[in-house]
Design a protein around this motif. Structure first.
Motif, mmCIF file in Angstrom:
data_model
loop_
_atom_site.group_PDB
_atom_site.id
_atom_site.type_symbol
_atom_site.label_atom_id
_atom_site.label_comp_id
_atom_site.label_asym_id
_atom_site.label_seq_id
_atom_site.Cartn_x
_atom_site.Cartn_y
_atom_site.Cartn_z
ATOM 1 N N PRO B 105 0.802 -1.233 0.000
ATOM 2 C CA PRO B 105 0.000 0.000 0.000
ATOM 3 C C PRO B 105 0.834 1.283 0.000
ATOM 4 C CG PRO B 105 -0.775 -1.520 1.687
ATOM 5 C CD PRO B 105 0.441 -2.137 1.097
ATOM 6 N N ASP B 106 2.018 1.233 0.638
ATOM 7 C CA ASP B 106 2.833 2.446 0.747
ATOM 8 C C ASP B 106 3.780 2.661 -0.435
ATOM 9 O OD1 ASP B 106 1.724 3.309 3.037
ATOM 10 O OD2 ASP B 106 3.251 2.441 4.367
ATOM 11 N N GLU B 107 3.839 1.702 -1.348
ATOM 12 C CA GLU B 107 4.694 1.889 -2.515
ATOM 13 C C GLU B 107 4.084 2.976 -3.412
ATOM 14 O OE1 GLU B 107 7.510 -1.030 -5.077
ATOM 15 O OE2 GLU B 107 5.407 -1.581 -5.103
ATOM 16 N N SER B 108 4.929 3.692 -4.169
ATOM 17 C CA SER B 108 4.393 4.717 -5.062
ATOM 18 C C SER B 108 3.768 4.062 -6.295
ATOM 19 C CB SER B 108 5.491 5.681 -5.495
ATOM 20 O OG SER B 108 6.352 5.054 -6.414
ATOM 21 N N VAL B 109 2.759 4.741 -6.851
ATOM 22 C CA VAL B 109 2.127 4.265 -8.076
ATOM 23 C C VAL B 109 3.163 4.171 -9.194
ATOM 24 C CG1 VAL B 109 0.431 4.840 -9.858
ATOM 25 C CG2 VAL B 109 -0.138 5.163 -7.463
ATOM 26 N N LEU B 110 4.114 5.102 -9.187
ATOM 27 C CA LEU B 110 5.167 5.068 -10.204
ATOM 28 C C LEU B 110 5.955 3.760 -10.139
ATOM 29 C CD1 LEU B 110 6.916 6.277 -12.411
ATOM 30 C CD2 LEU B 110 8.171 7.549 -10.663
ATOM 31 N N ASP B 111 6.369 3.347 -8.938
ATOM 32 C CA ASP B 111 7.112 2.089 -8.809
ATOM 33 C C ASP B 111 6.257 0.884 -9.213
ATOM 34 O OD1 ASP B 111 9.455 3.296 -8.094
ATOM 35 O OD2 ASP B 111 9.122 3.123 -5.938
ATOM 36 N N ALA B 112 4.969 0.939 -8.872
ATOM 37 C CA ALA B 112 4.065 -0.150 -9.278
ATOM 38 C C ALA B 112 3.950 -0.186 -10.807
ATOM 39 C CB ALA B 112 2.689 0.032 -8.637
ATOM 40 N N ALA B 113 3.852 1.000 -11.428
ATOM 41 C CA ALA B 113 3.752 1.076 -12.901
ATOM 42 C C ALA B 113 5.014 0.515 -13.549
ATOM 43 C CB ALA B 113 3.511 2.510 -13.345
ATOM 44 N N ILE B 114 6.162 0.815 -12.965
ATOM 45 C CA ILE B 114 7.433 0.296 -13.493
ATOM 46 C C ILE B 114 7.451 -1.240 -13.413
ATOM 47 C CG2 ILE B 114 9.936 0.182 -13.065
ATOM 48 C CD1 ILE B 114 9.742 3.190 -12.240
#
Lengths: 161, 161
Positions: B105-114
């Motif tokens: 939950p605390d990961e950034s959306v950017l890192d998830a997108a990557i």
């Protein structure tokens, strides 16, 4: 004296700048190659093409004009529905013109993304208006833009230094 | 006197600001509900769940812990592969831990997108580390983030005024 107001103003204008910049990115700048089959291709062969090309959507053309779209979801429905996928042509299960949402090379990626979200599709064919050899008007398929292209653009913009 | 330099500087700092802002959006802010079945569910029933919930990926849990992921692509491969989808359980065709890419939950959306782009998947399970009733450590599935969520976020940010 009123730093908070200044901060908000700055933030707002930055976001407006971003929105403006995004609006200037054209579909033609982030497109992928389209995967196209003819209407008579069997559902099975179309699924094999889907796997070989590793795409989520296949476009169908008839006499050089866009006539249909088939998604992974359509194929799955057909495969479990008891139809003989070796005999049934893709033309039977495809979404047919004029019920296809399209985009053009000069449209903004933002507008294409809005179409993808609003119509709940995974990708759009990028088209050009043409007349085929029989003089029929329609769309030539020249590309494809998908949620993958937009996710990649999101990453690229956020990583820009 | 040198407007072009000024313009470039301004552009650069604006994009950095955008990247920073994006990095501050957490996965928990844009997540969807996960769709979860157990490992013994038949492939056919899992496909029906996929259609009913209108998702592209199903997560599989065993004793309360994430054990597998099945995508529309996996289901399609299975459906045309001649396996008896009414008898085969989803556990046979799923991608199994530890080969599952997850986010928190605390990961950034950017890192998830990557992660989504690099691992060529449509969505990620959002997880929390837990111990189940048997004292086994693993992941509890608390959400889902997909290319659709990211495309929607892209539209929302670009439309912010």
């Amino acid at each position: 004296a009123r730093p908070k107001v200044g901060y908000f103003y700055s933030g707002k204008s930055t976001i407006n700048y971003f929105a403006e910049r995004i609006s200037n990115i054209k579909v033609s700048e982030v497109k992928s190659l389209p995967v196209v089959v003819s209407e008579g291709t069997s559902v099975y062969d179309a699924i094999v093409t889907l796997f070989l090309e590793d795409v989520g959507t296949i476009f169908v053309t008839t006499e050089g004009l866009l006539s249909g779209v088939v998604s992974r979801k359509d194929f799955l429905k057909s495969a479990i529905g008891g139809t003989d996928i070796n005999k049934i042509p893709v033309g039977v299960i495809m979404t047919r013109m004029p019920n296809i949402v399209v985009t053009e090379p000069d449209e903004s990626v933002l507008d294409a993304a809005i179409k993808i979200i609003e119509h709940q599709v995974d990708s759009l064919p990028i088209v050009e208006k043409i007349k085929n050899e029989n003089g029929e008007e329609g769309y030539k398929v020249i590309g494809r833009i998908s949620k993958t292209n937009i996710t990649r653009l999101f990453v690229d913009i956020a990583n820009t230094e």
